[in-house]
Design an enzyme around this catalytic site. Structure first.
Site, mmCIF file in Angstrom:
data_model
loop_
_atom_site.group_PDB
_atom_site.id
_atom_site.type_symbol
_atom_site.label_atom_id
_atom_site.label_comp_id
_atom_site.label_asym_id
_atom_site.label_seq_id
_atom_site.Cartn_x
_atom_site.Cartn_y
_atom_site.Cartn_z
ATOM 1 N N GLY A 49 0.785 -1.223 0.000
ATOM 2 C CA GLY A 49 0.000 0.000 0.000
ATOM 3 C C GLY A 49 0.817 1.273 0.000
ATOM 4 O O GLY A 49 0.271 2.370 -0.060
ATOM 5 N N HIS A 50 2.148 1.179 0.053
ATOM 6 C CA HIS A 50 2.998 2.390 0.182
ATOM 7 C C HIS A 50 4.180 2.286 -0.772
ATOM 8 O O HIS A 50 5.293 2.037 -0.315
ATOM 9 C CB HIS A 50 3.496 2.529 1.613
ATOM 10 C CG HIS A 50 4.035 3.880 1.942
ATOM 11 N ND1 HIS A 50 5.345 4.242 1.761
ATOM 12 C CD2 HIS A 50 3.431 4.978 2.449
ATOM 13 C CE1 HIS A 50 5.535 5.490 2.169
ATOM 14 N NE2 HIS A 50 4.388 5.952 2.593
ATOM 15 N N PHE A 51 4.143 2.534 -1.884
ATOM 16 C CA PHE A 51 3.033 2.726 -2.812
ATOM 17 C C PHE A 51 3.132 1.593 -3.805
ATOM 18 O O PHE A 51 4.225 1.288 -4.243
ATOM 19 C CB PHE A 51 3.143 4.082 -3.495
ATOM 20 C CG PHE A 51 3.223 5.241 -2.512
ATOM 21 C CD1 PHE A 51 2.070 5.743 -1.930
ATOM 22 C CD2 PHE A 51 4.443 5.797 -2.158
ATOM 23 C CE1 PHE A 51 2.128 6.807 -1.042
ATOM 24 C CE2 PHE A 51 4.505 6.859 -1.273
ATOM 25 C CZ PHE A 51 3.350 7.361 -0.705
ATOM 26 N N VAL A 56 8.071 2.515 -1.514
ATOM 27 C CA VAL A 56 8.973 3.338 -0.707
ATOM 28 C C VAL A 56 8.770 2.942 0.756
ATOM 29 O O VAL A 56 7.629 2.852 1.220
ATOM 30 C CB VAL A 56 8.659 4.848 -0.897
ATOM 31 C CG1 VAL A 56 9.495 5.696 0.040
ATOM 32 C CG2 VAL A 56 8.883 5.269 -2.333
#
Length: 148
Positions: A49-51, A56
């Site tokens: 989810g990041h990203f 990252v």
């Protein structure tokens, strides 16, 4: 002193997915500097989810890895009779955090925590995380020693 992941799990209470230190490269003789390694891999849960298209490592997780390195140093600095007691070090503060470089899967964070002082059960450390010799993050971190 070198510690592998099994040694680290005997020291820190953290477990997957929140154990963010893979190895201790060294703790100097007077226990004022600890050097830890965090291998950043694509299969870590934060990257879903990041990203998703540009993975990252979140800054808060970099700080947490740095805090875990400091906690290992704090625990190693305890007197032998204090090590017999059930104590934890809780994150108590952060000053002057600066992020200088993104951290992505495939990177290896080298984390160096330097002991500054301990007053009233609050330890203070300067910590720097680098990737390939470039500073990714630096901060002054504080932890509070508490019985459990």
């Amino acid at each position: 002193m070198k510690y592998d992941i099994n040694d680290i799990m005997k020291i820190l209470p953290h477990r997957y997915p929140f154990l963010l230190v893979d190895r201790i490269e060294s703790i100097n003789e007077d226990k004022t500097v600890c050097v830890a390694i965090k291998n950043v891999t694509a299969n870590e849960p934060q990257f879903t989810g990041h990203f998703p298209s540009v993975p990252v490592m979140p800054g808060v997780l970099i700080i947490e890895a740095m805090a875990q390195c400091g906690a290992i140093l704090a625990l190693e600095r305890l007197a032998p009779e204090e090590k017999q007691q059930d104590v934890l070090f809780f994150f108590a503060g952060i000053d002057n955090a600066r992020f200088k470089r993104v951290v992505v899967p495939g990177d290896q964070l080298r984390i160096e925590a330097t002991y500054l002082r301990d007053r009233g059960g609050i330890g203070k450390f300067d910590v720097v995380a680098t990737v390939d010799g470039q500073v990714a993050c630096s901060a002054t971190l504080m932890c509070a020693r508490r019985p459990v």
